[in-house]
Design a protein around this motif. Structure first.
Motif, PDB file in Angstrom:
ATOM      1  N   GLY A 192       6.581   9.021  -4.774  1.00  0.00           N
ATOM      2  CA  GLY A 192       7.328   7.585  -4.871  1.00  0.00           C
ATOM      3  C   GLY A 192       7.777   7.458  -6.277  1.00  0.00           C
ATOM      4  O   GLY A 192       8.025   6.267  -6.605  1.00  0.00           O
ATOM      5  N   PHE A 193       7.855   8.681  -7.133  1.00  0.00           N
ATOM      6  CA  PHE A 193       8.168   8.289  -8.551  1.00  0.00           C
ATOM      7  C   PHE A 193       9.436   9.105  -8.913  1.00  0.00           C
ATOM      8  O   PHE A 193       9.731   9.821  -8.184  1.00  0.00           O
ATOM      9  N   SER A 194      10.018   8.639  -9.945  1.00  0.00           N
ATOM     10  CA  SER A 194      11.314   9.194 -10.544  1.00  0.00           C
ATOM     11  C   SER A 194      11.112   9.429 -12.011  1.00  0.00           C
ATOM     12  O   SER A 194      10.864   8.175 -12.635  1.00  0.00           O
TER      13      SER A 194
ATOM     14  N   ILE B  31      -5.646   9.226  -8.271  1.00  0.00           N
ATOM     15  CA  ILE B  31      -4.300   8.912  -7.675  1.00  0.00           C
ATOM     16  C   ILE B  31      -4.336   7.679  -7.010  1.00  0.00           C
ATOM     17  O   ILE B  31      -3.059   7.101  -7.452  1.00  0.00           O
ATOM     18  N   GLU B  32      -5.051   7.331  -6.133  1.00  0.00           N
ATOM     19  CA  GLU B  32      -4.948   6.112  -5.467  1.00  0.00           C
ATOM     20  C   GLU B  32      -4.887   4.818  -6.347  1.00  0.00           C
ATOM     21  O   GLU B  32      -4.376   3.963  -6.107  1.00  0.00           O
TER      22      GLU B  32
ATOM     23  N   ILE C 253       0.772  10.110   1.637  1.00  0.00           N
ATOM     24  CA  ILE C 253      -0.375  11.170   1.970  1.00  0.00           C
ATOM     25  C   ILE C 253      -0.793  11.979   0.624  1.00  0.00           C
ATOM     26  O   ILE C 253       0.107  12.878   0.044  1.00  0.00           O
ATOM     27  N   ILE C 254      -2.057  12.101  -0.112  1.00  0.00           N
ATOM     28  CA  ILE C 254      -2.261  12.784  -0.987  1.00  0.00           C
ATOM     29  C   ILE C 254      -3.135  13.890  -0.589  1.00  0.00           C
ATOM     30  O   ILE C 254      -4.016  13.969  -0.090  1.00  0.00           O
ATOM     31  N   ASP C 255      -2.324  15.111  -0.687  1.00  0.00           N
ATOM     32  CA  ASP C 255      -2.771  16.512  -0.525  1.00  0.00           C
ATOM     33  C   ASP C 255      -3.396  17.004  -1.739  1.00  0.00           C
ATOM     34  O   ASP C 255      -2.718  17.418  -2.486  1.00  0.00           O
ATOM     35  N   ARG C 256      -4.587  17.401  -1.833  1.00  0.00           N
ATOM     36  CA  ARG C 256      -5.244  17.679  -2.988  1.00  0.00           C
ATOM     37  C   ARG C 256      -4.825  19.116  -3.459  1.00  0.00           C
ATOM     38  O   ARG C 256      -4.569  19.527  -4.625  1.00  0.00           O
TER      39      ARG C 256
END
Length: 316
Positions: free
Chosen positions: A31-33, A198-199, A211-214
């Motif tokens: 979601g970042f740029s 991160i959340e 989805i945060i994949d460690r």
């Protein structure tokens, strides 16, 4: 100026900024740029907000350097990020204590932006910064690195202890940008629970359904050598003159590569007993110098960020 879709990450140094820059901020699927980014953070930020001549600084002209990147990111539904840990300070520069001045410049250009500040327990921060100083060619003892006792009036040690009174900078950013526009996280939370870390950032900027994949994130490692290895490194630094203010400034230099390999090997084979003895000495020296210096500041910081820092090992 349309900057409501911008996150500014100002540091502090030695708080895993590279981990954020390589693992989170450069990924569009997160979601970042960060269209201004090069191989090392955002150097344009240094040019526009830190090294710029005070008499030449112009908020409108500075904004124009970032305008297209901000617009492009917004059109793609991404959150823009400016990430440069030296916006808070630079421990390895005698003149690198510019936190307030840079805050004013950032606010004059991006008054609606959100600000991310990462802090670290002070004794750990000092030792990490000292290790980096030695790796860059420094020759000071730990006492010389942090003490003002042997310095004449008007002269200061390389590392100024007051810079780690975090409440001062945090409060100032909250006053400039607004309390709800500033997120402060302890580095220790990243080490303890990276998903929660991160959340917190996602929730702060309003990024949802990610989805945060460690497994995909870089491994968080200790960049410094062990304590006795650093002691040897400091001694050897006295026999070399490194380019650029006494620091090794290029990972492509033959000397830099040779030293890196040599000390990496030493780090593995020096008996752990020697490493532990030197670490104990460094820990005791730092504790002796700082005493109770940060207790009041950490209490104020806990109140400002609504998080009990004592749970993360801070003196409170």
């Amino acid at each position: 100026m349309s900057d409501s879709n911008l996150l500014i990450h100002i540091g502090y140094p030695k708080t895993a900024s590279t981990w954020l820059q390589q693992g989170i901020f450069k990924e569009a699927d997160m979601g970042f740029s960060s269209p201004w980014r090069s191989d090392w953070a955002d150097p344009i930020v240094i040019d526009k907000f830190i090294t710029v001549d005070s008499f030449s600084f112009c908020p409108q002209k500075t904004y124009s350097a970032f305008e297209k990147g901000l617009q492009d990111a917004k059109e793609k539904g991404l959150y823009s990020v400016l990430s440069q840990e030296m916006l808070s300070c630079n421990f390895l520069d005698q003149s690198g204590y510019w936190g307030k001045e840079v805050a004013d410049r950032l606010h004059s250009v991006f008054p609606q932006a959100k600000v991310l500040i990462i802090i670290r327990e002070q004794k750990s921060m000092i030792l990490s910064a000292y290790g980096q100083n030695i790796r860059k060619g420094g020759r000071q003892s730990i006492e010389q690195f942090i003490s003002t006792e042997n310095f004449k009036s008007g002269r200061y040690p390389l590392f100024r202890l007051y810079v780690l009174k975090y409440d001062l900078l945090i409060k100032y950013y909250q006053e400039l940008f607004g309390e709800n526009q500033v997120l402060v996280l302890p580095f220790e939370l990243l080490k303890k629970d990276p998903i929660s870390y991160i959340e917190h950032i996602f929730n702060f900027v309003g990024i949802q359904n990610r989805i945060i994949d460690r497994e995909r994130f870089p491994v968080l490692t200790n960049a410094n050598y062990k304590s006795f290895t650093l002691k040897i490194h400091k001694i050897i630094n006295n026999f070399f003159i490194f380019p650029y203010r006494g620091y090794i400034n290029s990972s492509d230099s033959f000397l830099w590569k040779c030293l890196w390999k040599s000390f990496s090997l030493l780090d593995k084979y020096i008996p752990q007993k020697l490493q532990d003895q030197e670490k104990l000495y460094l820990d005791k020296t730092v504790s002796t110098y700082i005493k109770n210096m940060y207790i009041e500041s950490n209490q104020k910081t806990s109140q400002l960020i609504k998080m009990d820092l004592s749970k993360f090992g801070y003196d409170c």
